[in-house]
Design an enzyme around this catalytic site. Structure first.
Site, PDB file in Angstrom:
ATOM      1  N   HIS A 184       0.839  -1.187   0.000  1.00 11.42           N
ATOM      2  CA  HIS A 184       0.000   0.000   0.000  1.00 11.42           C
ATOM      3  C   HIS A 184       0.871   1.232   0.000  1.00 11.42           C
ATOM      4  O   HIS A 184       1.950   1.227   0.598  1.00 11.42           O
ATOM      5  CB  HIS A 184      -0.925   0.011   1.230  1.00 11.42           C
ATOM      6  CG  HIS A 184      -2.068   0.929   1.043  1.00 11.42           C
ATOM      7  ND1 HIS A 184      -2.007   2.265   1.349  1.00 11.42           N
ATOM      8  CD2 HIS A 184      -3.293   0.709   0.509  1.00 11.42           C
ATOM      9  CE1 HIS A 184      -3.149   2.820   1.029  1.00 11.42           C
ATOM     10  NE2 HIS A 184      -3.956   1.913   0.522  1.00 11.42           N
TER      11      HIS A 184
ATOM     12  N   ASP B 136      -8.085  -4.990  -1.210  1.00 13.42           N
ATOM     13  CA  ASP B 136      -8.499  -5.793  -2.360  1.00 13.42           C
ATOM     14  C   ASP B 136      -8.286  -7.286  -2.164  1.00 13.42           C
ATOM     15  O   ASP B 136      -8.861  -8.092  -2.885  1.00 13.42           O
ATOM     16  CB  ASP B 136      -7.719  -5.351  -3.612  1.00 13.42           C
ATOM     17  CG  ASP B 136      -8.117  -3.957  -4.020  1.00 13.42           C
ATOM     18  OD1 ASP B 136      -9.316  -3.733  -4.175  1.00 13.42           O
ATOM     19  OD2 ASP B 136      -7.230  -3.098  -4.153  1.00 13.42           O
TER      20      ASP B 136
HETATM   21  N1  COA Z   1       3.981  -7.518  -4.977  1.00  7.24           N
HETATM   22  C1  COA Z   1       5.312  -7.619  -5.052  1.00  7.24           C
HETATM   23  N2  COA Z   1       6.139  -6.625  -4.741  1.00  7.24           N
HETATM   24  C2  COA Z   1       5.592  -5.477  -4.334  1.00  7.24           C
HETATM   25  C3  COA Z   1       4.206  -5.306  -4.213  1.00  7.24           C
HETATM   26  C4  COA Z   1       3.400  -6.384  -4.569  1.00  7.24           C
HETATM   27  N3  COA Z   1       2.069  -6.285  -4.474  1.00  7.24           N
HETATM   28  N4  COA Z   1       3.937  -4.052  -3.784  1.00  7.24           N
HETATM   29  C5  COA Z   1       5.118  -3.461  -3.620  1.00  7.24           C
HETATM   30  N5  COA Z   1       6.101  -4.321  -3.969  1.00  7.24           N
HETATM   31  C6  COA Z   1       7.527  -4.058  -3.931  1.00  7.24           C
HETATM   32  C7  COA Z   1       7.946  -3.347  -5.206  1.00  7.24           C
HETATM   33  O1  COA Z   1       8.267  -4.226  -6.232  1.00  7.24           O
HETATM   34  C8  COA Z   1       9.095  -2.532  -4.717  1.00  7.24           C
HETATM   35  O2  COA Z   1      10.194  -3.384  -4.584  1.00  7.24           O
HETATM   36  P1  COA Z   1      11.678  -2.882  -4.956  1.00  7.24           P
HETATM   37  O3  COA Z   1      11.940  -1.762  -3.991  1.00  7.24           O
HETATM   38  O4  COA Z   1      12.499  -4.095  -4.781  1.00  7.24           O
HETATM   39  O5  COA Z   1      11.582  -2.401  -6.386  1.00  7.24           O
HETATM   40  C9  COA Z   1       8.669  -2.129  -3.307  1.00  7.24           C
HETATM   41  O6  COA Z   1       7.794  -3.155  -2.869  1.00  7.24           O
HETATM   42  C10 COA Z   1       7.954  -0.778  -3.281  1.00  7.24           C
HETATM   43  O7  COA Z   1       6.908  -0.842  -4.241  1.00  7.24           O
HETATM   44  P2  COA Z   1       6.162   0.416  -4.835  1.00  7.24           P
HETATM   45  O8  COA Z   1       5.253  -0.011  -5.936  1.00  7.24           O
HETATM   46  O9  COA Z   1       7.180   1.474  -5.151  1.00  7.24           O
HETATM   47  O10 COA Z   1       5.372   0.857  -3.574  1.00  7.24           O
HETATM   48  P3  COA Z   1       4.261   1.899  -3.524  1.00  7.24           P
HETATM   49  O11 COA Z   1       4.088   2.252  -2.113  1.00  7.24           O
HETATM   50  O12 COA Z   1       4.459   2.989  -4.491  1.00  7.24           O
HETATM   51  O13 COA Z   1       3.042   1.040  -4.120  1.00  7.24           O
HETATM   52  C11 COA Z   1       1.119  -0.103  -4.540  1.00  7.24           C
HETATM   53  C12 COA Z   1       1.856   0.808  -3.570  1.00  7.24           C
HETATM   54  C13 COA Z   1      -0.268  -0.378  -3.958  1.00  7.24           C
HETATM   55  C14 COA Z   1       0.971   0.552  -5.903  1.00  7.24           C
HETATM   56  C15 COA Z   1       1.904  -1.436  -4.706  1.00  7.24           C
HETATM   57  O14 COA Z   1       2.070  -2.027  -3.440  1.00  7.24           O
HETATM   58  C16 COA Z   1       1.235  -2.394  -5.663  1.00  7.24           C
HETATM   59  O15 COA Z   1       1.410  -2.265  -6.878  1.00  7.24           O
HETATM   60  N6  COA Z   1       0.426  -3.349  -5.130  1.00  7.24           N
HETATM   61  C17 COA Z   1      -0.282  -4.252  -6.003  1.00  7.24           C
HETATM   62  C18 COA Z   1      -1.542  -3.601  -6.535  1.00  7.24           C
HETATM   63  C19 COA Z   1      -2.614  -3.451  -5.492  1.00  7.24           C
HETATM   64  O16 COA Z   1      -2.897  -4.359  -4.734  1.00  7.24           O
HETATM   65  N7  COA Z   1      -3.254  -2.284  -5.499  1.00  7.24           N
HETATM   66  C20 COA Z   1      -4.335  -1.988  -4.598  1.00  7.24           C
HETATM   67  C21 COA Z   1      -3.932  -0.941  -3.619  1.00  7.24           C
HETATM   68  S1  COA Z   1      -5.203  -0.695  -2.401  1.00  7.24           S
END
Ligand code: COA
Length: 382
Positions: free
Chosen positions: A268, A319
């Protein structure tokens, strides 16, 4: 050409606006490190336990819980507004059957504006009426669109039933059990608002131009449809189905993570602890499975949760367990995101009302990292 012409810059601005506060709001607060979610001052756990979706809608729009007479009045207004104009049902019949339901909803909501003579009036009184109407009509649109694509006629709404019961009834053509209606109602409570998430921010940006509520909400649905936002719940279930069996789970996830694949329903942008909404949804997923005599999806979800914590230190988000809850309820996978919208319309409209009440055009700056002063060559000299 000057010295600066091809100079490249590295942006220092906050990527994705993480942690940037862009405005004040009373609608809701997400306290990421404590795992707390608050709607207009009330903790989500208390609302999930004791409130109904209609009460929460009133709270979000009016900053206070309704008295009995106020809630009755809101429910009456919602019941009266359930039915959508006939040309909108005709429009739904024109849309290709393979269209994604969230895109169908976006199109229908945009078109609803043409049947509202007051659509351009953005006063609080008229916008609140439109908020109630949109909240009432989202379930009707989603259920009607699903039935039409299945070759069935839409089911007329029941004005005396609440939004949760009415939606499940219009979708399936029969009244849901009390338990299913209750679970669905709490799911709506849990998804109603979440501070400045991508779709709510979108709604506020559009409302900030003084575009009307239909334009703002249509844009918000577009933002919600992406897989990193409201599209994640459908993809959670797709992943569980792809894994197929708990015995394949660990190797599947490890391989996916090694391939840098994101596992939907985890992580998140704000929470660094458990998403408080997931706590309730986990319980529903378990109970729904037990009642249906099949806890397979719940057990796979628990295992997936354990593997993700061990491998990545990531918690499930809203989700994750909503996917298996809706699946066991017999709801088609691609309706999970429209269901998110059926709830979030209350939060979007609360934020739009707040934006209109104290508006300032939202216009941030970008940090320019491209070249400057490039010499222009005529087209046949390049
Ligand atoms: N699965 C695998 N790895 C994940 C992950 C996931 N669901 N969510 C984050 N990570 C990892 C990223 O790959 C990244 O790793 P790295 O530093 O080795 O590159 C790290 O965690 C940070 O991820 P990032 O996407 O930059 O974090 P964020 O805080 O910007 O992202 C989300 C938040 C929600 C966009 C992200 O967690 C995600 O894409 N989740 C899946 C989609 C989802 O469930 N969305 C609903 C949100 S309510």
């Amino acid at each position: 050409m000057t010295d600066k012409a091809n100079e490249s810059h590295t942006a220092t601005a906050a990527t994705g606006l993480r942690g940037v506060v862009v405005g004040a709001s009373t609608v809701s607060d997400v306290v990421g490190d404590k795992g707390e979610l608050i709607y207009q001052g009330y903790n989500i756990h208390e609302l999930a336990k004791s409130s109904t979706f209609e009460e929460v809608a009133f709270l979000l729009w009016n900053k206070c819980l309704p008295r009995r007479s106020e809630l009755d009045e809101l429910k009456r207004a919602i019941g009266e507004a359930y039915a959508v104009p006939k040309p909108i049902i005709d429009l739904l019949r024109q849309i290709p059957r393979e269209a994604d339901p969230i895109d169908v909803l976006r199109t229908a909501v945009s078109a609803l504006e043409f049947y509202d003579p007051e659509a351009r009036n953005i006063s609080r009184e008229v916008s609140l009426k439109a908020s109630i109407k949109l909240t009432a009509q989202f379930p009707t649109l989603v259920a009607a669109a699903d039935r039409i694509r299945r070759g069935l006629d839409p089911v007329e709404p029941l004005p005396d039933e609440n939004i949760a019961t009415n939606f499940l009834y219009m979708l399936k053509g029969e009244k849901p059990s009390e338990y299913d209606a209750h679970v669905f109602d709490v799911c709506l409570v849990l998804h109603a608002d979440h501070e400045l998430n991508a779709s709510t921010f979108t709604a506020r940006v559009v409302a900030g131009t003084l575009a009307n509520i239909y334009a703002s909400v249509t844009a918000a649905i577009g933002a919600l449809s992406g897989p990193l936002h409201g599209g994640a719940n459908t993809n959670v279930m797709k992943t569980l189905l792809e894994i197929g069996d708990i015995k394949n789970l660990e190797s599947f996830i490890k391989q996916a993570l090694a391939a840098k694949r994101k596992i939907m329903g985890f992580g998140h942008a704000v929470y660094r602890t458990e998403d408080p909404r997931a706590t309730h949804l986990r319980q529903f997923s378990k109970e729904m499975g037990e009642r249906a005599g099949d806890t397979k999806w719940y057990e796979m979800s628990r295992k997936l949760e354990e593997v993700m914590m061990r491998e990545k230190g990531l918690y499930p988000n809203v989700d994750f367990f909503s996917a298996s809850t809706y699946y066991v309820m017999g709801i088609p996978l691609d309706l999970y995101t429209p269901i998110f919208a059926i709830s979030r319309i209350t939060g979007w409209t609360a934020h739009i009302l707040e934006q209109y009440a104290d508006n300032k055009l939202i216009r941030p700056r970008a940090e320019y990292v491209g070249p400057r002063n490039l010499r222009y060559f005529a087209i046949d000299k390049r």
